[in-house]
Design an enzyme around this catalytic site. Structure first.
Site, short mmCIF file in Angstrom:
data_model
loop_
_atom_site.label_atom_id
_atom_site.label_comp_id
_atom_site.label_asym_id
_atom_site.label_seq_id
_atom_site.Cartn_x
_atom_site.Cartn_y
_atom_site.Cartn_z
N SER A 32 -5.46 -5.15 -9.69
CA SER A 32 -5.93 -3.88 -10.22
C SER A 32 -6.83 -4.10 -11.43
CB SER A 32 -4.74 -3.00 -10.60
OG SER A 32 -3.91 -3.69 -11.49
N HIS A 61 -7.87 -2.76 -3.28
CA HIS A 61 -6.96 -2.23 -4.30
C HIS A 61 -6.25 -0.99 -3.79
CE1 HIS A 61 -6.50 -0.16 -8.45
NE2 HIS A 61 -5.43 -0.85 -8.15
N GLU A 67 -9.57 1.05 -2.91
CA GLU A 67 -10.89 0.62 -3.37
C GLU A 67 -11.16 -0.74 -2.72
OE1 GLU A 67 -11.68 2.12 -7.82
OE2 GLU A 67 -9.85 0.97 -7.65
N ASN A 126 -9.17 3.02 -12.01
CA ASN A 126 -8.44 2.70 -13.24
C ASN A 126 -9.32 2.84 -14.47
OD1 ASN A 126 -6.01 2.31 -12.09
ND2 ASN A 126 -6.13 0.08 -11.96
#
Ligand SMILES: C[C@H](O)CC(=O)SCCNC(=O)CCNC(=O)[C@H](O)C(C)(C)COP(=O)(O)OP(=O)(O)OC[C@H]1O[C@@H](n2cnc3c(N)ncnc32)[C@H](O)[C@@H]1OP(=O)(O)O
Length: 710
Positions: free
Chosen positions: A429, A450, A462, A500
């Site tokens: 991540s 991800h 992702e 994120n």
């Protein structure tokens, strides 16, 4: 045989007429206004044939019944009256079918949704295939609408008020066996005998409409006005709690169903058509419809231009933890691909298998899958503590600790134990994929994939290509993720990727607000009211304060000071507050928590050295957090981290739970106006400093009065 553009009527020797719907040039049957005339002429012919004993309505498409009204047609409506007329046209069409003197049986295989189910509800009986492709539901609420062609009236009359409310308010789709249990379908059969079974039913004659089967409590609640009031009041309360008043459709659904229950079918149908027209014109529905169009469009994209994906016949997962177990689960259960799990110890493998077992057991209990399906899916998962069974894996997804050298070692191991085309997909991540691939002999096979936790529920992944990832690897990984039931967005290799990255600033702002003295629950409530599924502080507890602390320095060093987490947060870790997993964070957990009540652990203020002094209102709190997210999303677009505003919207909604009724950060900026957002940011910048400096792209868009969408 009579044929119109989309329907054909064939009279069999046993005098059962089979109406087949097959819209030319479309992959799925959808209902269009133009069909009204076709159905009318078909009905005239049916009524003129006094010999006919019954009818079966079936789809000519291989794997779908009817996917509902044509959403593009609804999107093109310019007024509530226009949309209302579409609803009414459907109502009239279906009433005519219902009023036929001979039995009409719907033979359902594949999706039977929205207007498609409304048509089936107007039939006198329904036979559905047991195939996993067969699903029945009224998903209009997910488009900010309500079923506009009789669904709000016929479903409660068929399955009962409570079941109907549950289905219409959530838009949930039932498998055939679940639909049978609910009383929605009369018979479930194998696809090979669908038509025969429906014909047999039609030959039996027109069945009497029966009242829904209810137990004692059900009768008390649904067949007395006192009971019904309780049901509606409860449903309204729960709806408001869930929607926070942000979605107009669920409340209209309740009103319309109540009208039908209190004042009869015709009054209910009138209310339904009117509300359908009004909802079609709301900005919430427009935003939700845009999500349907975006996701449908994305299903066709390979992520790598014209490159065709390779077939993935076998997959492997490194690490049997929560993420690894979840990834193995969706590989077996959704994609139907055999998956080998490797962990350093037997316990890890056993945990991963147990995790899938318990999820499948739940589905089995809810009749969502059969025992045979459950066993078949479980058999697709195997495990080992070494690389045996890896040699023929087409893709290996790594879900081990966030440690660069460990991941590089994994790349080397896979290159040694697997084929030369095997893809190495990292579920990191935070670590740059380029660095994970740095020592690879075949960096073109290395990619980021991800997932979001919990993997079986979160729809987004992702897909991160580094500079050397091949187009083939991207296309194959995108196709693999899609088979797992995910919506993939392809993003560039950059700290935090997209999701994120925008989340971090939003969370940091919530932390700053907390340190200014606003109470934890007030911050969470403000963002829930804005439309997020959970508040930022709750989310931090869920994700783990230690995880946040690990990512923050990486983002700060790569992207700038605005990502620095407030220093006071170090005190939380020093106090052992890692969040929910250790039952110590911002909220109380375990024995310390009162059952059923979420309570802040007040000692957290002492640890942080904060004195609660609430000053901000809910809008001020949510706006400060949200503008951070919006501003960073624009930076990510400007830097090419995401390929389009559309991907950014889908990423934020499916990855974070950004309020779907706003359509995503970019649609929301369009709604606000870039200039308004810049003004808000400038104001906050003057008070709090450069973390609120507007993104250059946003400034230029404001100056030129541009939008992200036409
Ligand atoms: C009056 C009524 O009450 C109002 C309504 O009925 S509103 C509509 C309610 N129905 C829905 O919301 C269902 C929407 N559709 C879906 O959820 C999914 O398409 C599905 C589950 C049916 C199938 O999914 P999947 O197999 O992945 O196929 P998917 O790629 O999405 O769709 C295949 C094609 O059908 C089209 N399609 C599916 N449902 C459609 C709809 N309701 N309207 C218009 N087009 C639709 C898609 O655009 C796509 O077209 P394309 O091939 O030309 O791009």
């Amino acid at each position: 045989m009579t044929t119109t553009n989309s329907f054909s009527l064939q009279i069999r020797d046993d005098l059962i007429g089979v109406i087949t719907m097959d819209i030319a040039g479309e992959s799925m049957n959808v209902l269009k206004a133009a069909f009204a005339d076709e159905i009318s002429s078909l009905l005239s012919e049916i009524k003129a044939n006094s010999q006919l004993k019954g009818l079966v309505f079936i789809s000519g498409k291989p794997d779908s019944f009817i996917a509902g009204a044509d959403i593009s047609m609804l999107d093109n409506c310019n007024s509530a009256e226009e949309a209302e007329a579409i609803g009414r046209m459907g109502q009239q069409m279906f009433s005519q079918l219902e009023q036929l003197n001979i039995p009409l049986v719907a033979a359902i295989h594949g999706p039977c949704l929205g207007g498609g189910l409304e048509l089936a509800l107007a039939c006198h009986a329904r036979v559905a295939t047991s195939d996993t492709k067969t699903v029945l539901g009224l998903p209009e609420v997910q488009l900010g609408l309500l079923p506009g062609s009789g669904g709000t009236q016929r479903l409660p009359r068929l399955v009962g008020l409570q079941k109907a409310l549950d289905m219409i308010l959530t838009g949930k789709q039932l498998r055939a066996t679940q639909a049978k249990k609910a009383g929605l379908v009369d018979e479930v059969v194998a696809q090979s005998i669908l038509l025969d079974a429906a014909v047999k039913r039609a030959l039996k004659g027109k069945p009497q409409r029966e009242q829904p089967r209810l137990n004692f409590m059900g009768k008390v609640l649904e067949r007395t006005s006192f009971g019904r009031n309780i049901v509606f009041n409860q449903a309204r309360k729960q709806t408001l709690k869930k929607t926070q008043g942000n979605y107009p459709a669920p409340l209209k659904i309740l009103d319309v169903i109540k009208t039908g229950v209190d004042s009869g079918m015709q009054a209910g149908l009138d209310a339904e058509a009117k509300a359908f027209g009004q909802l079609c014109m709301t900005k919430e529905s427009a935003a939700l419809r845009s999500l349907f169009f975006a996701t449908t469009q994305m299903k066709k994209e390979t992520g790598a231009g014209d490159t065709k994906p390779n077939k993935v016949r076998k997959a492997a997962v490194l690490g049997g933890g929560l993420m690894g177990g979840g990834i193995a689960n969706v590989t077996a259960t959704k994609a139907g691909i055999p998956v080998r799990i490797k962990d350093i110890n037997e316990q890890g493998i056993s945990n991963a298998l147990k995790y899938s077992y318990s999820l499948l057991q739940k589905k089995f209990k809810r009749r969502f899958i059969s025992k045979a399906e459950m066993q078949k899916q479980l058999l697709l998962m195997t495990g080992s503590t070494d690389y045996s069974g890896f040699h023929d894996a087409d893709i290996v997804v790594e879900a081990v600790f966030e440690d660069l050298s460990l991941k590089q070692q994994m790349v080397a191991d896979i290159e040694q134990h697997c084929g030369e085309n095997t893809i190495f997909a990292s579920n990191t991540s935070s670590l740059p994929i380029g660095q994970i691939a740095a020592k690879a002999a075949r960096p073109e096979n290395v990619i980021g994939l991800h997932y979001f936790s919990p993997v079986d529920k979160m729809p987004l992944v992702e897909v991160i290509s580094h500079a050397g990832t091949s187009a083939q690897t991207i296309a194959t990984t995108v196709a693999f993720a899609r088979k797992q039931g995910k919506t993939p967005i392809v993003v560039k290799d950059c700290a935090g990727f997209y999701v994120n990255r925008i989340l971090a600033l939003y969370m940091n702002e919530a932390a700053s607000i907390l340190l200014e003295g606003e109470p934890v629950e007030k911050i969470d409530q403000a963002l829930v009211k804005f439309g997020f599924p959970v508040g930022p502080v709750t989310l931090l507890d869920e994700v783990g304060i230690d995880v946040g602390a690990k990512i923050s320095p990486i983002l700060t060093s790569e992207l700038g000071e605005r990502f620095a987490a407030p220093a006071a947060f170090d005190k939380l870790l020093a106090d052992g507050r890692k969040g929910k997993k250790v039952e110590k964070g911002f909220y109380l957990y375990g024995n310390a928590a009162k059952k059923g009540k979420k309570q802040v652990d007040d000692s957290v203020y002492t640890v942080l050295g904060v004195t609660c002094a609430p000053r901000l209102n809910s809008d001020e709190i949510s706006s400060r957090c949200v503008v951070q997210m919006l501003n960073e999303a624009v930076r990510a677009l400007d830097e090419g981290i995401i390929a389009s505003a559309r991907d950014g919207d889908i990423g934020a909604i499916f990855g974070i739970g950004f309020p779907p009724f706003l359509g995503g950060p970019f649609r929301y900026i369009d709604q606000l106006g870039a200039a308004t957002l810049v003004a808000q940011l400038r104001n906050l910048e003057s008070r709090f400093g450069s973390r609120f400096t507007p993104a250059p792209l946003l400034v230029s868009m404001a100056e030129q009065q541009q939008r992200f969408y036409p």
